[in-house]
Design an enzyme around this catalytic site. Structure first.
Site, short mmCIF file in Angstrom:
data_model
loop_
_atom_site.label_atom_id
_atom_site.label_comp_id
_atom_site.label_asym_id
_atom_site.label_seq_id
_atom_site.Cartn_x
_atom_site.Cartn_y
_atom_site.Cartn_z
N LYS A 217 0.85 -1.20 0.00
CA LYS A 217 0.00 0.00 0.00
C LYS A 217 0.88 1.25 0.00
O LYS A 217 2.07 1.18 0.34
CB LYS A 217 -0.93 -0.01 1.21
CG LYS A 217 -0.22 -0.03 2.55
CD LYS A 217 -1.19 -0.08 3.70
CE LYS A 217 -0.42 -0.07 5.02
NZ LYS A 217 -1.30 0.09 6.18
N TYR B 292 12.72 31.47 5.74
CA TYR B 292 11.51 32.06 6.31
C TYR B 292 11.62 32.21 7.83
O TYR B 292 12.13 31.31 8.52
CB TYR B 292 10.30 31.20 5.99
CG TYR B 292 9.91 31.18 4.53
CD1 TYR B 292 9.39 32.30 3.91
CD2 TYR B 292 10.07 30.01 3.78
CE1 TYR B 292 9.03 32.28 2.57
CE2 TYR B 292 9.71 29.96 2.44
CZ TYR B 292 9.20 31.11 1.85
OH TYR B 292 8.84 31.07 0.53
N ARG C 173 -10.61 0.13 15.01
CA ARG C 173 -10.69 0.72 13.68
C ARG C 173 -11.79 0.04 12.89
O ARG C 173 -12.93 0.49 12.89
CB ARG C 173 -9.31 0.62 12.99
CG ARG C 173 -9.15 1.46 11.75
CD ARG C 173 -7.70 1.61 11.35
NE ARG C 173 -7.03 0.35 11.05
CZ ARG C 173 -5.74 0.24 10.74
NH1 ARG C 173 -4.98 1.33 10.70
NH2 ARG C 173 -5.21 -0.93 10.49
#
Length: 387
Positions: free
Chosen positions: A36, A278, A139
């Site tokens: 997967k 940044y 789940r």
């Protein structure tokens, strides 16, 4: 692909790990390799081709589309779908021989109805499903005491057939005594679910519960099939480290499969006091030289890896300075460094043969995560160079 930021896949290491897993198990134990998420970023087609070559029984995907891609590329192994799909995808399961998980009456009814429409009057055509059992993961899955009822429901349909049962562990990658006991409790609940099915006179089929951590630590967790994921790609699962396994008398050798690399595309001279990137989170403490790399968080070099991340250039590690940008980052190589040149290769992480001094585990520690996330975060725009 011409971009210098790329992921190198060492297919011999992948094959090595799969053979190590095979040799770790009893010859009769089946293997279902988790491919997967594009094999955790390692190229699912390549992994599945090696699975076919080695005669491994199953691969596991998370989406129907992942399974279809494998079939379209000639993969012959059984494909187990670990996540649920929707009725719009049911016919694709049948067409591509993808084995789904089921666990509720509504889902079984919907899939059965779709199978009836697909197979029509072919009474001898059966489509295999696996029954998911929730033993503590919270789940998907039926509760253990419901397993017999759901198995009976499956086998009472015209075109569905129970081919296996599975559960998934919540903390098998932990070495705390409390979590070990929780995993053992999950095993007992899974056994009770299997027995509930057998009590109905139904063959439970291929029973599996052992992912990487579980299959490494306890042979009792192997059942009929194991489902290795992260160890396929050369990393140990969280707290189940190589040293821990040795401490309990178990040994398996693994090789990282993927190297993440880029190149130096600019070297700039920065005076003391100049800020970088940044937020101006880093200000040069002295005159130095900064190498610019064309890699950033859109490639999978997560923003949270800095400060702390070091990258390897010509056998030595150098620190990333300032915040990692979407497409670039900056590295402090020191003033007048004769060992770093424009266009030199830069290794983010990888196996020893890549020249990297870091692994995905090292980056995971920096980001307070696990190697799984580091690997799967490498984006699609990063070319996979198979070697």
């Amino acid at each position: 692909m011409n971009r210098c930021t790329k992921a190198i896949i060492y297919k011999d290491n992948l094959k090595y790990n799969l053979n190590q897993i095979k040799n770790y198990l009893h010859p009769d134990t089946k293997i279902c390799v988790a491919v997967k998420a594009d094999s955790y970023g390692h190229n699912a087609i390549l992994t599945s081709q090696i699975v076919d070559e080695l005669g491994i029984d199953f691969v596991a995907v998370a989406t129907v589309d992942e399974g279809i891609e494998l079939r379209e590329n000639g993969i012959k192994a059984n494909i187990l779908l670990l996540s649920l799909c929707t009725p719009e995808e049911f016919n694709l399961l049948f067409e591509n021989r993808i084995t789904p998980l089921v666990f509720t009456e509504e889902y079984i009814d919907a899939l059965s109805s779709a199978a009836d429409s697909y197979y029509g009057n072919s009474n001898n055509k059966k489509f295999t499903v696996h029954l998911a059992v929730d033993t503590g993961m919270g789940r998907i899955g039926c509760y253990p005491e419901e397993a017999g009822i759901q198995a009976d429901k499956i086998n009472s349909t015209k075109h569905l057939n129970l081919g296996g049962m599975c559960t998934h562990f919540a903390v098998s990658d932990s070495i705390s005594e409390e979590n070990k006991q929780f995993t053992l409790k999950q095993v007992e609940l899974f056994k009770s679910a299997v027995n509930n099915v057998k009590a109905k006179g139904i063959n439970p089929g291929i029973c599996s519960c052992g992912s990487s951590a579980a299959l490494l630590t306890n042979n009792e967790f192997h059942f009929d099939m194991v489902r290795p994921g992260i160890i396929t790609y050369g990393y140990y699962p969280d707290e189940i480290t190589e040293n821990y396994l040795k401490s309990i008398g178990k040994t398996i050798s693994l090789k990282p499969v993927l190297a993440f690399e880029t190149k130096v595309v600019a070297i700039r001279h920065f005076p003391k006091g100049k800020s970088i990137s940044y937020g101006r989170t880093y200000v040069c403490e002295e005159d130095t030289d900064i190498a610019v790399l064309p890699i950033g968080y859109a490639d999978g070099l997560l923003r949270r890896f800095s400060p702390g991340l070091e990258v390897t250039i010509n056998g030595k590690n150098y620190p990333v300075r300032g915040r990692i940008c979407m497409d670039q980052c900056m590295v402090d190589i020191g003033k007048n460094n004769k060992d770093v040149h424009l266009w030199d290769k830069v290794m983010i992480f990888g196996p020893k043969e890549s020249g990297a001094l870091n692994t995905a585990d090292d980056l995971a520690k920096l980001g307070n995560t696990i190697s799984y996330e580091v690997l799967t975060s490498i984006s699609k725009r990063v070319y996979r160079d198979i070697r």
